[in-house]
Design a protein around this motif. Structure first.
Motif, short mmCIF file in Angstrom:
data_model
loop_
_atom_site.label_atom_id
_atom_site.label_comp_id
_atom_site.label_asym_id
_atom_site.label_seq_id
_atom_site.Cartn_x
_atom_site.Cartn_y
_atom_site.Cartn_z
N THR A 41 0.74 -1.19 0.19
CA THR A 41 0.06 0.13 0.05
C THR A 41 0.86 1.21 0.06
OG1 THR A 41 -0.31 -0.12 2.34
CG2 THR A 41 -1.80 -1.11 1.09
N GLY A 42 2.23 1.00 0.28
CA GLY A 42 3.06 2.25 0.22
C GLY A 42 2.73 3.27 1.33
N LEU A 43 2.57 2.58 2.57
CA LEU A 43 2.38 3.39 3.72
C LEU A 43 3.50 4.36 4.09
CD1 LEU A 43 0.34 4.55 5.89
CD2 LEU A 43 1.18 2.19 7.46
N LEU A 44 4.53 3.71 4.18
CA LEU A 44 5.87 4.48 4.61
C LEU A 44 6.21 5.58 3.65
CD1 LEU A 44 8.04 1.47 5.96
CD2 LEU A 44 6.77 3.32 7.08
N PRO A 45 6.25 5.53 2.29
CA PRO A 45 6.61 6.70 1.43
C PRO A 45 5.52 7.72 1.85
CG PRO A 45 6.56 4.65 0.40
CD PRO A 45 5.92 4.22 1.67
N VAL A 70 8.07 11.26 1.56
CA VAL A 70 8.94 10.73 0.38
C VAL A 70 7.97 10.80 -1.24
CG1 VAL A 70 9.75 8.66 -0.80
CG2 VAL A 70 10.26 9.25 1.75
N LEU A 71 6.75 10.73 -0.88
CA LEU A 71 5.95 10.41 -2.16
C LEU A 71 5.68 11.82 -2.66
CD1 LEU A 71 3.27 7.82 -1.79
CD2 LEU A 71 5.05 7.74 -3.66
N GLU A 72 5.63 12.97 -1.86
CA GLU A 72 5.68 14.31 -2.45
C GLU A 72 6.74 14.88 -3.09
OE1 GLU A 72 3.56 18.72 -1.43
OE2 GLU A 72 3.38 17.12 0.07
N VAL A 73 7.88 14.26 -2.41
CA VAL A 73 9.18 14.49 -3.08
C VAL A 73 9.06 14.01 -4.39
CG1 VAL A 73 11.79 14.21 -3.05
CG2 VAL A 73 10.27 14.83 -0.98
N ASN A 74 8.78 12.75 -4.68
CA ASN A 74 8.80 11.95 -5.82
C ASN A 74 7.83 12.75 -6.73
OD1 ASN A 74 10.42 9.95 -4.76
ND2 ASN A 74 8.87 8.48 -4.34
N TYR A 75 6.88 13.11 -6.23
CA TYR A 75 5.79 13.80 -7.45
C TYR A 75 6.67 15.05 -8.03
CZ TYR A 75 2.14 17.11 -8.54
OH TYR A 75 1.25 17.96 -9.44
N HIS A 76 7.34 15.87 -7.35
CA HIS A 76 8.14 16.86 -7.79
C HIS A 76 9.27 16.45 -8.45
CE1 HIS A 76 6.07 20.42 -5.87
NE2 HIS A 76 5.61 19.42 -5.01
N GLN A 160 -3.00 2.54 -9.74
CA GLN A 160 -2.10 1.71 -10.38
C GLN A 160 -1.29 2.77 -11.33
OE1 GLN A 160 -4.73 -1.21 -11.80
NE2 GLN A 160 -3.87 -2.76 -10.40
N TYR A 161 -1.91 3.50 -12.35
CA TYR A 161 -1.22 4.27 -12.92
C TYR A 161 -0.34 5.29 -12.26
CZ TYR A 161 -0.34 7.90 -16.84
OH TYR A 161 0.09 8.77 -17.58
N LEU A 162 -0.89 6.06 -11.45
CA LEU A 162 -0.20 7.00 -10.69
C LEU A 162 1.16 6.43 -9.84
CD1 LEU A 162 -2.95 9.14 -9.28
CD2 LEU A 162 -1.62 9.67 -10.94
N ALA A 163 0.93 5.00 -9.24
CA ALA A 163 1.89 4.24 -8.64
C ALA A 163 2.95 4.08 -9.54
CB ALA A 163 1.40 3.43 -7.98
N GLY A 164 2.81 3.68 -10.64
CA GLY A 164 3.65 3.39 -11.79
C GLY A 164 4.50 4.64 -12.24
N ILE A 165 4.09 5.92 -12.09
CA ILE A 165 4.84 7.10 -12.42
C ILE A 165 5.57 7.65 -11.39
CG2 ILE A 165 4.53 9.45 -12.86
CD1 ILE A 165 2.09 8.62 -14.62
N TYR A 166 4.66 7.52 -9.86
CA TYR A 166 5.32 8.33 -8.59
C TYR A 166 5.85 7.24 -7.71
CZ TYR A 166 3.06 12.24 -10.91
OH TYR A 166 2.58 12.99 -11.79
N GLY A 167 5.62 6.19 -7.70
CA GLY A 167 6.12 5.10 -6.79
C GLY A 167 4.88 4.69 -5.95
N THR A 171 -1.72 7.95 -4.73
CA THR A 171 -3.03 7.52 -4.77
C THR A 171 -3.58 8.75 -5.26
OG1 THR A 171 -3.74 8.43 -2.66
CG2 THR A 171 -3.42 6.20 -2.73
N THR A 172 -4.88 8.49 -5.95
CA THR A 172 -5.67 9.79 -6.34
C THR A 172 -5.79 10.83 -5.52
OG1 THR A 172 -6.92 8.15 -7.99
CG2 THR A 172 -7.89 10.38 -7.50
N ARG A 173 -6.11 10.69 -4.22
CA ARG A 173 -6.31 11.62 -3.15
C ARG A 173 -4.74 12.49 -2.96
NH1 ARG A 173 -4.54 12.34 1.61
NH2 ARG A 173 -3.92 10.24 1.76
N LEU A 174 -3.72 11.51 -2.92
CA LEU A 174 -2.49 12.36 -2.60
C LEU A 174 -2.29 13.05 -4.09
CD1 LEU A 174 -0.16 12.89 -0.69
CD2 LEU A 174 0.88 10.67 -1.70
N PHE A 175 -2.40 12.58 -5.08
CA PHE A 175 -2.03 13.26 -6.55
C PHE A 175 -2.64 14.64 -6.33
CE2 PHE A 175 -2.97 14.36 -10.72
CZ PHE A 175 -1.79 14.49 -11.41
#
Length: 496
Positions: A41-45, A70-76, A160-167, A171-175
């Motif tokens: 589920t990628g809880l830690l990132p 970590v995931l917001e850093v990955n977004y950028h 799934q699509y967003l995870a494939g790009i950002y890790g 999720t949709t909500r986090l994106f």
């Protein structure tokens, strides 16, 4: 009896041992299940910081403004990688052999600086009580629609699509949250430039008066009598000066100072057979420059500085000795660019590619236009109604637009729009609804002003100075960032 007690004790020990083993097995399985859930589920990132935005006090102590996952850093970082065309295969490659920094190091630094900018400016927006009327959220949702389209094409879910790009963990909500934060930054910066740091007419004039040459164009002639050993060059600076003085003598005795007079004076010195005069296009006047702007920068600094010096008006001429030779210069004319430029706002109410109801958009536009408003009111209307995401960020604002910007378009709605904004009767606050003949587009247009190009250039520079001051005041407290590169590396998976 003693024998029976021993058997019971053995049975009890065996029973307890079984319970312990069972408990351990259940615990291990539970922990494995938890680890499985946490990993997939990628809880830690989502919760572990990948960087911190920090403020350093005068005594050297630091305090955390905000922790970024970590995931917001990955977004950028993905935005940066896309902009600079960097792939994950290049991540560990050395980009700078002097410092040893890799492409990944640079990507993280640029992304972190972008995040710091978002945090500081969005905090300023909140402190100022800025209301974006839901614009940033609408922008984020529009970006999600694009992602949804690609997800459907790839036959996967949005997550799934967003995870494939950002890790894993995106999720949709986090994106939406990350995109909304970034959009609000751009939106508020644009708002400040348009409404808070909008320069007054007095500031625009002061900008011009401070350095008129920066906004002028000039027509002038010049020639360098060069020192050297090649043909056509002069042995000493004294020889070059003597040649230049002959041109000056001709200018001194001339009733009219023109490019042709200057050219003839130089030709009398260098001769009609001079190589530099061969192959000139018919009708060309040698040594003559027209419509030259200070910023073009392809002539000598000595010539440039003389031509655009405030005290050197049309008809001024001189010689300037340098280590390369002697320049002779004639200023023929100096002027500002009076080309009309237009500032206006656009709200795209309907684009056929976005779907919707054409007539409903026309009716909504007409209903809005029926009631006068100011630029700020129109900005709100754009944020709440446009179907074009970039108009949300800018309030649909355009400035410095000239007829040239419309020259390449054959679209009837563009032609109609330019005819409307360029009407001499147009005044600030005028609005109209424009539609294309094929009913593919509906625009509501708000007119702000028509100014000559030189004044628009002054306005741009004055605004830039005000915006720079605004930004420097936001970042006066030595705000920086701390990147957890190792943590980002460990907790980023599923997209590499």
């Amino acid at each position: 009896m003693a024998s029976n007690n021993k058997k019971k004790q053995k049975n009890m020990k065996a029973s307890k041992k079984g319970v312990i083993i069972t408990t351990l097995v259940v615990t291990v399985l539970a922990l494995a299940a938890i680890a499985y859930i946490i990993y997939f589920t990628g809880l830690l990132p989502r919760v572990v910081p990948g960087m911190e935005v920090v403020k350093t006090a005068e005594d050297g102590s630091t305090s955390t403004i905000e922790k970024i996952s970590v995931l917001e850093v990955n977004y950028h970082t993905r935005q940066v990688m896309s902009s600079y065309n960097i792939s994950y295969e290049m991540w560990d490659e050395v980009a700078d052999t002097v410092t040893g920094k890799t492409y990944g190091d640079y990507v993280l630094e640029i992304a972190a600086d972008e995040i710091k900018n978002c945090v500081v400016i969005n905090n300023a927006a909140e402190a100022a009580g800025y209301d974006d009327h839901g614009g940033a959220r609408r922008y984020a949702e529009a970006m999600l629609e694009n992602a949804t389209m690609y997800a459907q094409f790839s036959n996967v879910t949005n997550d799934q699509y967003l995870a494939g790009i950002y890790g894993t963990g995106m999720t949709t909500r986090l994106f939406i949250s990350c995109t909304e934060r970034m959009a609000l930054t751009s939106e508020y910066e644009s708002f400040v430039q348009q409404f808070v740091n909008a320069p007054s007419n007095e500031q625009i004039q002061a900008t011009f008066d401070e350095n008129p040459g920066a906004f002028q164009k000039a027509d002038f002639s010049y020639r360098l009598f060069q020192i050297g050993e090649n043909d056509g060059q002069y042995a000493t600076v004294e020889d070059a000066q003597a040649a230049a003085d002959k041109v000056i003598a001709t200018l001194d005795s001339s009733d009219e100072l023109t490019a042709e007079v200057f050219a003839d004076a130089v030709i009398d010195v260098v001769g009609e057979d001079s190589p530099e005069l061969q192959g000139l296009q018919e009708g060309t006047t040698p040594y003559y420059y027209q419509n030259y702007a200070n910023s073009m920068g392809y002539i000598s600094v000595d010539v440039n500085d003389y031509v655009f010096a405030a005290e050197n008006e049309a008809g001024a001429y001189t010689t300037i000795a340098t280590e390369n030779g002697v320049y002779v210069i004639l200023v023929i004319d100096k002027y500002v660019d009076e080309t009309s430029t237009y500032a206006y706002r656009v709200c795209s109410m309907y684009l056929v590619n976005n779907g919707g109801d054409f007539q409903a958009a026309v009716d909504a536009g007409n209903a809005f236009v029926a009631n006068p408003t100011d630029a700020l009111g129109f900005d709100q209307f754009v944020k709440e109604n446009t179907v074009y995401p970039n108009e949300i960020l800018t309030g649909g604002y355009y400035e410095g637009i000239t007829e040239e910007n419309f020259a390449t378009s054959e679209a009837d709605i563009d032609i109609a729009m330019f005819n409307w904004i360029s009407d001499p009767a147009r005044k600030e606050g005028d609005m109209t609804v424009l539609t294309s003949a094929d009913q593919s587009t509906v625009r509501v247009v708000y007119f702000e002003r028509c100014t000559p190009r030189w004044m628009q250039t002054c306005r741009t520079q004055a605004r830039a100075a005000l915006s720079q001051q605004w930004r420097s005041e936001l970042f006066t407290e030595n705000i920086t960032y701390v990147i957890s590169a190792e943590m980002i590396q460990k907790l980023t998976y599923g997209n590499r």
